[in-house]
Motif scaffolding. Structure first.
Motif, PDB file in Angstrom:
ATOM      1  N   GLY A 196      -0.822   3.552   5.630  1.00  0.00           N
ATOM      2  CA  GLY A 196      -1.486   2.459   4.665  1.00  0.00           C
ATOM      3  C   GLY A 196      -0.794   2.554   3.216  1.00  0.00           C
ATOM      4  O   GLY A 196      -0.647   1.645   2.666  1.00  0.00           O
TER       5      GLY A 196
ATOM      6  N   HIS B  20     -12.802   2.621   6.104  1.00  0.00           N
ATOM      7  CA  HIS B  20     -12.054   4.014   6.193  1.00  0.00           C
ATOM      8  C   HIS B  20     -13.199   4.974   6.623  1.00  0.00           C
ATOM      9  O   HIS B  20     -13.765   5.274   5.913  1.00  0.00           O
TER      10      HIS B  20
ATOM     11  N   SER C 145      -9.502   8.403  10.255  1.00  0.00           N
ATOM     12  CA  SER C 145      -8.866   9.730   9.902  1.00  0.00           C
ATOM     13  C   SER C 145      -9.297  10.956  10.973  1.00  0.00           C
ATOM     14  O   SER C 145      -9.640  11.814  10.311  1.00  0.00           O
TER      15      SER C 145
ATOM     16  N   SER D  39      -5.417   3.924   2.195  1.00  0.00           N
ATOM     17  CA  SER D  39      -6.569   4.392   3.258  1.00  0.00           C
ATOM     18  C   SER D  39      -7.205   3.020   3.203  1.00  0.00           C
ATOM     19  O   SER D  39      -7.864   2.687   4.348  1.00  0.00           O
TER      20      SER D  39
ATOM     21  N   ALA E 141      -4.792  -0.469   4.617  1.00  0.00           N
ATOM     22  CA  ALA E 141      -5.355  -0.989   5.863  1.00  0.00           C
ATOM     23  C   ALA E 141      -5.703  -2.434   5.780  1.00  0.00           C
ATOM     24  O   ALA E 141      -5.363  -3.251   6.886  1.00  0.00           O
TER      25      ALA E 141
ATOM     26  N   THR F 215      -8.945   2.400   9.279  1.00  0.00           N
ATOM     27  CA  THR F 215      -8.415   3.585   8.851  1.00  0.00           C
ATOM     28  C   THR F 215      -9.381   4.571   9.690  1.00  0.00           C
ATOM     29  O   THR F 215     -10.276   4.731   9.075  1.00  0.00           O
TER      30      THR F 215
ATOM     31  N   THR G 114       3.667   3.957  15.499  1.00  0.00           N
ATOM     32  CA  THR G 114       2.101   3.730  14.843  1.00  0.00           C
ATOM     33  C   THR G 114       2.105   1.834  15.473  1.00  0.00           C
ATOM     34  O   THR G 114       0.939   1.283  15.319  1.00  0.00           O
TER      35      THR G 114
ATOM     36  N   VAL H 182      -5.040   2.227  11.719  1.00  0.00           N
ATOM     37  CA  VAL H 182      -3.778   3.088  10.947  1.00  0.00           C
ATOM     38  C   VAL H 182      -4.160   4.412  10.506  1.00  0.00           C
ATOM     39  O   VAL H 182      -5.570   4.578  10.429  1.00  0.00           O
ATOM     40  N   ASN H 183      -3.271   5.079   9.961  1.00  0.00           N
ATOM     41  CA  ASN H 183      -3.699   6.331   8.998  1.00  0.00           C
ATOM     42  C   ASN H 183      -3.489   6.273   7.764  1.00  0.00           C
ATOM     43  O   ASN H 183      -2.758   5.324   7.416  1.00  0.00           O
ATOM     44  N   ASP H 184      -3.815   7.214   7.151  1.00  0.00           N
ATOM     45  CA  ASP H 184      -3.506   7.218   5.393  1.00  0.00           C
ATOM     46  C   ASP H 184      -2.161   6.820   5.327  1.00  0.00           C
ATOM     47  O   ASP H 184      -1.946   6.206   4.177  1.00  0.00           O
TER      48      ASP H 184
END
Length: 507
Positions: free
Chosen positions: A230, A101, A174, A485, A489, A172, A83, A225-227
């Motif tokens: 976060g 997000h 997704s 998320s 973030a 974020t 990451t 980032v992803n969930d």
């Protein structure tokens, strides 16, 4: 008695016997049909059993697959993605930060004001729909809409002096992305109804950054980032002992803090902290030790991604309700206990997991909520109480298995990083302390299955304690988190905003 009277008496007796025989036959057939239903449920329950011995096998398999995924690309079904997050928020952050997000037909904009000492002084959120036509147009149109919405939000929520401090943004996104640095990543493919062709294989942060410039918004995307990452950030912000995070809602994923030197597939990985957050993508985990039933096999075969996301299909909210529907369908086929067969029983995802949970947690004496959901959702009417009780049992089997398997996955992560105590309590001992005191380990958990489904949460917590044992379990804490998320973030943008150069290098 004359011949006529005798004949009538004999006729009545014969008729009575015939009626009795018919009634007995019906009762026997009804009992047989009922036992066929009971047997179908019992067979499912037996196939879905998760005794602690089997859970420990899943723990071991998870740890092995994690090692394999870190050793080489494609070495495991677990992707074990870098990451590029090598330091996590610690509560000392201050200032104003924003987050975006984007992950579905709605997107969210968030602004937080941090005051140090683990304090969030202000928190504003806006949720906006994405116009459907933008989901299939061009990347420029799509990100221009996002950037304009962000600009309007900034102007509405903060005065100029505050905005001058809040130039860093956490993003974020997704969708499947191959991350190339903390603030860059290329889109692998679209999902969830999006189809913007010119975006595929492009850097999503670069596209957003250009749109911000076009809209005259001087902001910097500090973290992509992803969930789950976060969620880990939020957990670590409040509690520095947080080493892993699990998201278990409609979908599921996990991440954790790994030693940089353990990432063998990136030899020479250098980080300032000596650690690296790894995005496991654990929904794709698979092991022969997972208690797979015929219903799981059918669900997978009929899915759009068969032979993929096997773990997710057994534990996440998208699928649990459908597994229950499939078992009820089998019950209806082997017996007329639910009356005429309802065509809705053959419809994929006709029963959602929230409705399944509502049936499972129905505490009315006559299970009236179960009857209502069966009638309104599956078009099954006048279900007898004993059959409703069987439906609740099916919900319990599905939920218990999912929660206990998720628990085994969590302990698998702890085993990989030496926090499960399998080497004895001293294996997780606090450095420099000779008393044998075990290190405190916190796992942040987010997602509706855990936060809103009481029975699921209780089963998961119970299974973690059962696997770890009474000596180790008190040192492992599962903490419920919210909005990884969004807040997560923004926190990662805060903790990484001061960097003038990259601190992560792959040599």
């Amino acid at each position: 008695m004359g011949k006529l009277g005798l004949g009538l008496a004999v006729g009545c007796a014969v008729a009575s016997c015939a009626i009795a025989a018919v009634m007995v036959g019906r009762r026997v057939r009804s009992r047989r049909r009922w036992w066929r239903v009971v047997r179908a449920v019992d067979e499912f329950e037996e196939a879905a059993l998760t005794p602690v011995g089997r859970l420990k096998q899943v723990v071991d398999a998870m740890a092995v697959e994690m090692h394999a995924g870190l050793a080489s690309e494609g070495g495991s079904k677990l992707k074990m993605l870098l990451t590029f997050v090598d330091s996590l928020p610690d509560g000392s952050e201050s200032g104003i930060y924003y987050a975006l997000h984007v992950g579905g037909t709605y997107f969210r904009i968030l602004r937080i004001q941090l005051g140090g000492q683990k304090s969030i002084l202000g928190h504003d959120v806006e949720r906006k729909p994405i116009p459907q036509h933008l989901m299939t147009r061009t990347s420029e149109e799509f990100f221009d809409f996002i950037a304009l919405s962000l600009k309007e939000f900034v102007e509405r929520t903060g005065n100029n002096s505050q905005y001058s401090q809040g130039k860093d943004l956490g993003f974020t996104f997704s969708f499947p992305v191959k991350q190339t640095s903390l603030s860059s990543g290329t889109l692998i493919k679209w999902t969830k109804g999006f189809s913007i062709d010119d975006m595929v294989e492009k850097d999503v942060v670069e596209c957003l950054q250009r749109a911000l410039s076009r809209r005259g918004l001087d902001m910097n995307v500090a973290a992509l980032v992803n969930d789950s990452v976060g969620t880990l950030a939020v957990g670590h912000f409040y509690d520095k002992d947080t080493v892993a995070a699990i998201v278990i809602g409609t979908g599921t994923n996990a991440c954790y803090l790994e030693r940089a030197d353990a990432v063998i597939k990136c030899q020479g990985l250098l980080t300032t902290s000596g650690g690296m957050v790894i995005n496991m993508e654990w929904g794709n985990f698979w092991s022969s030790h997972l208690p797979r039933t015929s219903y799981d096999i059918d669900l997978d075969a009929e899915s759009h991604n068969s032979n993929d996301q096997g773990f997710e299909k057994m534990i996440s909210g998208l699928y649990l309700g459908d597994i229950v529907r499939r078992v009820i369908c089998k019950m209806s086929l082997v017996s007329d206990i639910f009356g005429p067969f309802s065509s809705k029983l053959s419809t994929q995802f006709a029963l959602s997991t929230p409705l399944m949970a509502a049936m499972h947690e129905d505490d009315t004496p006559d299970l009236s909520e179960v009857a209502k959901i069966l009638e309104e959702t599956l078009d099954i009417h006048d279900v007898p109480l004993k059959a409703r009780k069987l439906v609740v049992k099916v919900c319990d089997v599905v939920t218990r298995r999912a929660a206990r398997l998720a628990a085994a996955g969590i302990v698998g992560i702890l085993k990989k990083i030496g926090r499960d105590g399998t080497g004895g309590i001293t294996s997780g001992r606090v450095k420099g302390v000779k008393s044998g005191k075990m290190r405190r380990t916190v796992v942040a958990v987010e997602g509706g299955l855990y936060t809103s489904y009481t029975v699921f949460r209780e089963y998961l917590n119970e299974a973690v304690a059962e696997i770890l044992g009474e000596e180790i379990a008190p040192y492992v804490i599962l903490k419920e988190m919210e909005d990884g998320s969004g807040i997560g973030a923004a926190l990662l943008a805060a903790s990484n905003s001061a960097r003038s150069v990259d601190t992560v290098q792959v040599l």
